[in-house]
Write a protein that holds these residues in place. Structure first.
Motif: not given
Length: 433
Positions: A169-189
């Motif tokens: 479990i992780n926050l929006l924009g947190g440790h596992e959500d800082a993956i750096g992909y194009n946000l328009e692609q909506h890549v899940l963490p």
């Protein structure tokens, strides 16, 4: 329709064949087994018996000593110049990861593909002597670890006893959500979103429904080191983590956190989590609370060493080495403060089956070989909630037993050369004397 039916039958046959193959790798005779070796580790009392024998009846240990009863019809397995000891425990693993770009695995590899890889990883860990493990998140594969655990428990595939957490479990924009992909692609963490206490509880209930044994929460990250000090933002407050701990306790389960530093580690200790994993840098207050509440620190040195050695650039290698050096320095402070330690390697991003390196590093950074083995076996059994069942060679315990050449109290690296593995009375690996 005909083509679809053929594929269905094919995969059903493949699954059945795979189940038989997994069972065929074991040897589980109905009669008693006597294991004999030059040495036997009494891990609780910190001594070596010369020689050592274990009588195994069914899936459990019946007798232990320099000599044991040799009943009529018992199979004698003479392991020669080796040391018998309990099966190893890894309290921090990732069956659903392998070496390579971690974030891309969740994007490019399907969950079925990753589940197949996880079964192979489980086999490799077992063959390396790890008979019990705690899987700290499937990294985007949801509850697929439930299927792997249950298949192992049914004897369909070889692997360690598992405690599983499902997706972390992780926050929006947190440790596992800082993956750096194009946000328009909506890549899940690689973790499940939860942004407050209510969402934490909701996510936990879903994971328990799907079969999780415990919950893994990301509490800190990303990490930077400046002037010898660690900086890592926290993700959840003490109040939010306390709500998670209460919810887990309601159903008799516990919470583990990824927490590398302050104040996140302090919030986790105040909330009463079961373990603080990584624990690169802890304050005196946090260490005192962890000691008082019997909260385990799980260092995971091997992953840091691997990242430093396999960094993409010299600058990245320097940053990883700086973090490892800081961790080693802080680890000695944790030992002096009396923090309880359990062994976990974070295997997955580095090859499964090689994580006994963690023993070597824990000794290198301040623990004696005996203390390291006790941290792994005694504390690991407590952390995985199998105390009284695994972690020692005692009558009534499950017959999870390995053998290594030499004496691990004199040379801890012997644990990197496991050549006999028994789990629950079944022999999975046996090399000649």
């Amino acid at each position: 329709m005909l083509r679809y039916g053929f594929r269905t039958v094919f995969f059903l046959l493949l699954a059945l064949t795979s189940g038989r193959a997994g069972r065929a790798q074991t040897s589980k005779p109905p009669h008693a087994i006597v294991l004999h070796a030059a040495r036997l580790l009494d891990v609780e009392n910190g001594r070596i018996l010369n020689p050592g024998e274990v009588l195994v009846e069914g899936e459990r240990i019946a007798e232990v000593g320099k000599t044991v009863k040799h009943s009529a019809g018992a199979e004698i397995i003479d392991l020669g110049d080796r040391t018998l000891l309990p099966g190893l425990i890894d309290a921090h693993i990732h069956l659903f990861l392998h070496p390579g770009a971690e974030d891309l695995q969740t994007v490019q590899e399907s969950v079925p593909q990753r589940t197949i890889m996880a079964t192979l990883a489980a086999r490799d860990d077992l063959m390396a002597g790890f008979t019990a493990e705690r899987d700290m998140g499937t990294e985007g594969a949801g509850p697929a670890d439930t299927a792997v655990r249950d298949a192992i428990d049914r004897g369909q595939i070889p692997g360690p006893r598992l405690r599983i957490s499902g997706n972390a479990i992780n926050l929006l924009g947190g440790h596992e959500d800082a993956i750096g992909y194009n946000l328009e692609q909506h890549v899940l963490p690689n973790a499940t979103y939860a942004n407050n206490a209510d969402q934490l509880v909701e996510a936990m209930r879903e994971q328990f429904k799907q079969g999780a044994d415990f919950i893994k929460i990301y509490e800190t990250g990303p990490d930077t080191v400046r002037d010898g000090r660690l900086s890592t933002p926290y993700q959840y407050t003490e109040t939010e983590l306390s709500a998670a701990v209460r919810e887990a306790a309601r159903v008799g389960k516990r919470v583990a956190v990824h927490a590398t530093g302050e104040p996140g580690a302090l919030y986790a200790a105040q909330a009463g989590v079961a373990s603080v994993d990584h624990a690169f840098q802890l304050s005196e207050v946090t260490m005192r609370l962890m000691r008082q509440k019997h909260i385990f620190a799980v260092p995971t040195f091997t992953i840091s060493e691997y990242f430093a050695a396999h960094a993409a650039t010299p600058d990245a290698a320097k940053r990883e080495q700086e973090l490892l050096d800081l961790h080693a320095q802080e680890f000695r402070k944790q030992l002096a403060a009396g923090v309880s330690i359990a062994l976990g390697s974070d295997v997955g991003p580095f090859p499964h089956g090689t994580q006994a390196r963690e023993f070597v590093l824990m000794v290198k950074y301040g623990m004696s070989p005996l203390a390291t083995l006790q941290a792994d076996l005694i504390n690991g059994a407590k952390l995985l909630e199998w105390e009284g069942q695994i972690g020692a060679l005692n009558p009534g315990y499950l017959a999870d037993i390995i053998a290594v050449p030499g004496n691990p109290l004199e040379d801890i690296s012997a644990l990197q050369h496991v050549d006999f593995v028994m789990k629950g009375g079944a022999v999975y690996k046996r090399q000649g004397p």
